[in-house]
Design a protein around this motif. Structure first.
Motif, PDB file in Angstrom:
ATOM      1  N   PRO A  26      38.040  30.886  31.566  1.00  0.00           N
ATOM      2  CA  PRO A  26      38.365  31.790  30.447  1.00  0.00           C
ATOM      3  C   PRO A  26      37.593  33.093  30.447  1.00  0.00           C
ATOM      4  O   PRO A  26      38.024  34.075  29.864  1.00  0.00           O
ATOM      5  N   HIS A  27      36.410  33.124  31.089  1.00  0.00           N
ATOM      6  CA  HIS A  27      35.598  34.341  31.081  1.00  0.00           C
ATOM      7  C   HIS A  27      35.848  35.213  32.305  1.00  0.00           C
ATOM      8  O   HIS A  27      35.188  36.224  32.495  1.00  0.00           O
ATOM      9  N   SER A  28      36.789  34.812  33.163  1.00  0.00           N
ATOM     10  CA  SER A  28      37.001  35.582  34.395  1.00  0.00           C
ATOM     11  C   SER A  28      37.705  36.900  34.125  1.00  0.00           C
ATOM     12  O   SER A  28      37.591  37.833  34.896  1.00  0.00           O
ATOM     13  N   ARG A  29      38.469  36.989  33.035  1.00  0.00           N
ATOM     14  CA  ARG A  29      39.152  38.233  32.704  1.00  0.00           C
ATOM     15  C   ARG A  29      38.112  39.320  32.460  1.00  0.00           C
ATOM     16  O   ARG A  29      37.194  39.160  31.660  1.00  0.00           O
ATOM     17  N   GLY A  30      38.223  40.390  33.155  1.00  0.00           N
ATOM     18  CA  GLY A  30      37.266  41.475  33.010  1.00  0.00           C
ATOM     19  C   GLY A  30      36.391  41.650  34.219  1.00  0.00           C
ATOM     20  O   GLY A  30      35.802  42.701  34.399  1.00  0.00           O
ATOM     21  N   GLU A  31      36.284  40.624  35.057  1.00  0.00           N
ATOM     22  CA  GLU A  31      35.490  40.773  36.263  1.00  0.00           C
ATOM     23  C   GLU A  31      36.217  41.656  37.263  1.00  0.00           C
ATOM     24  O   GLU A  31      37.425  41.566  37.437  1.00  0.00           O
ATOM     25  N   TYR A  32      35.460  42.515  37.913  1.00  0.00           N
ATOM     26  CA  TYR A  32      36.019  43.404  38.929  1.00  0.00           C
ATOM     27  C   TYR A  32      35.484  42.979  40.303  1.00  0.00           C
ATOM     28  O   TYR A  32      34.272  42.865  40.483  1.00  0.00           O
ATOM     29  N   ASN A  33      36.395  42.739  41.228  1.00  0.00           N
ATOM     30  CA  ASN A  33      36.026  42.345  42.581  1.00  0.00           C
ATOM     31  C   ASN A  33      36.518  43.378  43.583  1.00  0.00           C
ATOM     32  O   ASN A  33      37.490  44.105  43.310  1.00  0.00           O
ATOM     33  N   VAL A  34      35.881  43.430  44.724  1.00  0.00           N
ATOM     34  CA  VAL A  34      36.247  44.413  45.738  1.00  0.00           C
ATOM     35  C   VAL A  34      37.704  44.236  46.157  1.00  0.00           C
ATOM     36  O   VAL A  34      38.146  43.130  46.498  1.00  0.00           O
ATOM     37  N   TYR A  35      38.454  45.309  46.096  1.00  0.00           N
ATOM     38  CA  TYR A  35      39.885  45.310  46.417  1.00  0.00           C
ATOM     39  C   TYR A  35      40.142  45.997  47.750  1.00  0.00           C
ATOM     40  O   TYR A  35      40.899  45.518  48.586  1.00  0.00           O
ATOM     41  N   SER A  36      39.489  47.128  47.968  1.00  0.00           N
ATOM     42  CA  SER A  36      39.676  47.872  49.214  1.00  0.00           C
ATOM     43  C   SER A  36      38.467  48.773  49.456  1.00  0.00           C
ATOM     44  O   SER A  36      37.876  49.298  48.508  1.00  0.00           O
ATOM     45  N   THR A  37      38.108  48.931  50.706  1.00  0.00           N
ATOM     46  CA  THR A  37      37.036  49.841  51.110  1.00  0.00           C
ATOM     47  C   THR A  37      37.516  50.662  52.293  1.00  0.00           C
ATOM     48  O   THR A  37      38.070  50.110  53.242  1.00  0.00           O
ATOM     49  N   PHE A  38      37.330  51.962  52.237  1.00  0.00           N
ATOM     50  CA  PHE A  38      37.748  52.794  53.364  1.00  0.00           C
ATOM     51  C   PHE A  38      36.879  54.040  53.450  1.00  0.00           C
ATOM     52  O   PHE A  38      36.249  54.452  52.468  1.00  0.00           O
ATOM     53  N   GLN A  39      36.829  54.602  54.644  1.00  0.00           N
ATOM     54  CA  GLN A  39      36.078  55.831  54.899  1.00  0.00           C
ATOM     55  C   GLN A  39      36.967  57.013  54.565  1.00  0.00           C
ATOM     56  O   GLN A  39      37.954  57.272  55.238  1.00  0.00           O
ATOM     57  N   SER A  40      36.628  57.736  53.520  1.00  0.00           N
ATOM     58  CA  SER A  40      37.464  58.855  53.078  1.00  0.00           C
ATOM     59  C   SER A  40      37.152  60.137  53.843  1.00  0.00           C
ATOM     60  O   SER A  40      38.043  60.843  54.294  1.00  0.00           O
ATOM     61  N   HIS A  41      35.858  60.453  53.992  1.00  0.00           N
ATOM     62  CA  HIS A  41      35.455  61.695  54.659  1.00  0.00           C
ATOM     63  C   HIS A  41      34.374  61.417  55.697  1.00  0.00           C
ATOM     64  O   HIS A  41      33.576  60.492  55.544  1.00  0.00           O
ATOM     65  N   GLU A  42      34.377  62.239  56.720  1.00  0.00           N
ATOM     66  CA  GLU A  42      33.367  62.173  57.776  1.00  0.00           C
ATOM     67  C   GLU A  42      32.544  63.468  57.747  1.00  0.00           C
ATOM     68  O   GLU A  42      33.035  64.506  57.291  1.00  0.00           O
ATOM     69  N   PRO A  43      31.306  63.424  58.238  1.00  0.00           N
ATOM     70  CA  PRO A  43      30.532  64.672  58.312  1.00  0.00           C
ATOM     71  C   PRO A  43      31.173  65.646  59.289  1.00  0.00           C
ATOM     72  O   PRO A  43      31.694  65.242  60.332  1.00  0.00           O
ATOM     73  N   GLU A  44      31.171  66.926  58.936  1.00  0.00           N
ATOM     74  CA  GLU A  44      31.764  67.958  59.792  1.00  0.00           C
ATOM     75  C   GLU A  44      30.764  69.086  59.988  1.00  0.00           C
ATOM     76  O   GLU A  44      29.722  69.135  59.328  1.00  0.00           O
ATOM     77  N   PHE A  45      31.122  69.996  60.872  1.00  0.00           N
ATOM     78  CA  PHE A  45      30.257  71.152  61.123  1.00  0.00           C
ATOM     79  C   PHE A  45      31.124  72.399  61.237  1.00  0.00           C
ATOM     80  O   PHE A  45      32.089  72.445  61.988  1.00  0.00           O
ATOM     81  N   ASP A  46      30.787  73.404  60.415  1.00  0.00           N
ATOM     82  CA  ASP A  46      31.482  74.691  60.443  1.00  0.00           C
ATOM     83  C   ASP A  46      30.765  75.577  61.458  1.00  0.00           C
ATOM     84  O   ASP A  46      29.684  76.099  61.190  1.00  0.00           O
TER      85      ASP A  46
END
Length: 449
Positions: free
Chosen positions: A67-87
């Motif tokens: 009954p107390h599980s409602r509200g728990e947040y668990n990992v759904y997805s993980t991804f690399q959005s940005h990489e270091p760059e050099f101008d």
């Protein structure tokens, strides 16, 4: 970015819900959380970190056996959005740190979000796959192509169940439009356009067009030596697609209407609180700089955060705020040391509750402040591993500014300025909040009796 969290309680009426974080020990800089954002339903919570990663948490559904599980947040997805760059033209390193995440309203089974670092904005699609096709004619089950001359019968591919897989794929990349560091992105209420703001310019983008944007604000002077202020934050109105605001380092907010002209250098409204001459000091201009601006969900009010306070403005009254809430006024006597250790330049964010009846913002020592606008009450709470036992109520904290310190109070001299809560988010419909404390994400919810 971290494992999963468990559930507990916050404040007199709140409960610690979960904590997501990393093992104890040395803290990699890349693991520090740099932005937190709920989606429009509140079922997904996205965090970005200094390592360019986006971690999405999904809320558990109701379970009769738990009954107390409602509200728990668990990992759904993980991804690399940005990489270091050099101008190479400017000999400038571009960090991968995620500055902001903004969700788009959900239109189908997939979810879309915008993420940005200092220079590049990306549109990501988050989708699920629980079936796979089998029985192709031109390739084997392992993916190798079959010899067409050995195909003697025509097969109809069929869909078979598979383990759920969440995919994150970049759908658009919006680049090369900002000379300075992007500090804000905001999706328009028309769901077709969004704005991005850097120190001196604000650009308007269409979500389908990546190779051009329209410059709608440009405060760069012809001579950079004449520069007196920079843009610190910008946001679209939640209901009027032609209205947006942007704040400045001088403590002012300008409201612009895109119907008046293509280039909104002339504001429609100008919000500024007159300064009290008696309280002016060397630090006045620094602490008056606005670090965040947020419209209320109703669109009637907006909230601004400067170094020491949170102010609520009525859009119909430009002369002064209708509410001023002191966040950590006890630090006014410490401004000199805060200037020396650069803490005075910290940029705290703020957020509204779903009903606009309460506001929240962060402070030092892993404290965060909540203000009830109707009852005119406020509370200081602490997000830490020590007081995050499952389903335990958080006790209000108090800071002693002088004289004899009471048992439950903490002295202003013993505050840890390396522990700071800069990023917070509030569930759009329920009293669930997310608080980022360096590399840990804490989720709190109302106590369920």
């Amino acid at each position: 970015m971290g494992a999963r969290l468990r559930c507990s309680h916050f404040g007199a009426s709140r409960q610690f819900c979960e904590q997501v974080g990393f093992p104890a020990g040395g803290l990699p800089c890349a693991d520090i959380i740099s932005t937190v954002e709920f989606n429009h339903s509140g079922d997904l919570l996205a965090t970005g970190d200094k390592g360019g990663r986006v971690v999405i948490f999904q809320r558990e559904q109701e379970n009769k056996s738990r009954p107390h599980s409602r509200g728990e947040y668990n990992v759904y997805s993980t991804f690399q959005s940005h990489e270091p760059e050099f101008d190479y033209l400017k000999s400038l390193e571009i960090e991968e740190k995620i500055n902001k995440i903004r969700w788009l309203p959900q239109q189908n089974a997939a979810h879309f979000l915008l993420s940005t670092n200092d220079k590049t904005i990306k549109l990501w699609k988050i989708s699920e796959r629980d079936k796979r096709a089998e029985g192709y004619n031109l390739k084997d089950e392992d993916g190798r192509l079959r010899d067409p001359f050995r195909i003697t019968a025509l097969r109809v591919p069929i869909l078979k169940p598979m383990d759920l897989m969440v995919e994150a794929s970049p759908r658009r990349i919006f680049a090369n439009a900002h000379t300075y560091h992007i500090n804000s992105i905001s999706v328009n209420s028309d769901h077709e356009t969004y704005l991005s703001a850097d120190d001196l310019r604000i650009n308007l983008w269409h979500l389908e067009i990546t190779d051009r944007s329209f410059n709608i604000v440009d405060i760069k002077p012809a001579n950079m030596e004449e520069l007196t202020e920079v843009i610190t934050a910008a946001e679209f109105h939640p209901h009027q697609c032609n209205v947006f605001v942007y704040s400045s380092s001088k403590g002012t907010v300008r409201l612009c209407d895109m119907r008046s002209s293509a280039l909104c250098d002339r504001h429609s409204k100008f919000f500024e609180e007159p300064e009290d001459p008696s309280s002016r000091s060397f630090f006045s201009e620094i602490i008056s700089s606005i670090s965040d601006v947020k419209f209320s969900h109703s669109g009637r009010y907006m909230m601004t955060r400067d170094y020491l306070s949170v102010k609520v403005w009525d859009l119909n009254m430009e002369s002064r705020p209708v509410e001023t809430h002191q966040v950590h006024e006890y630090l006014r006597s410490k401004l000199c040391s805060l200037y020396e250790n650069d803490c005075i330049f910290d940029k705290f964010e703020c957020c509204w509750s779903g009903s606009d009846s309460a506001i929240m913002t962060g402070s030092y020592n892993n404290f965060f402040r909540m203000f009830d606008r109707n009852a005119r009450r406020d509370v200081t709470l602490e997000a830490s591993r020590e007081n995050s036992k499952p389903r335990a109520s958080l006790k209000p904290r108090k800071v002693c500014t002088g004289g004899k310190r009471k048992k439950d109070e903490i002295s202003v001299d013993s505050l840890d300025f390396n522990k700071k809560i800069l990023h917070t988010a509030w569930h759009p419909a329920e009293n669930i909040i997310a608080v980022a404390a360096t590399n840990n994400l804490y989720i709190f919810q109302d106590k369920v009796n």
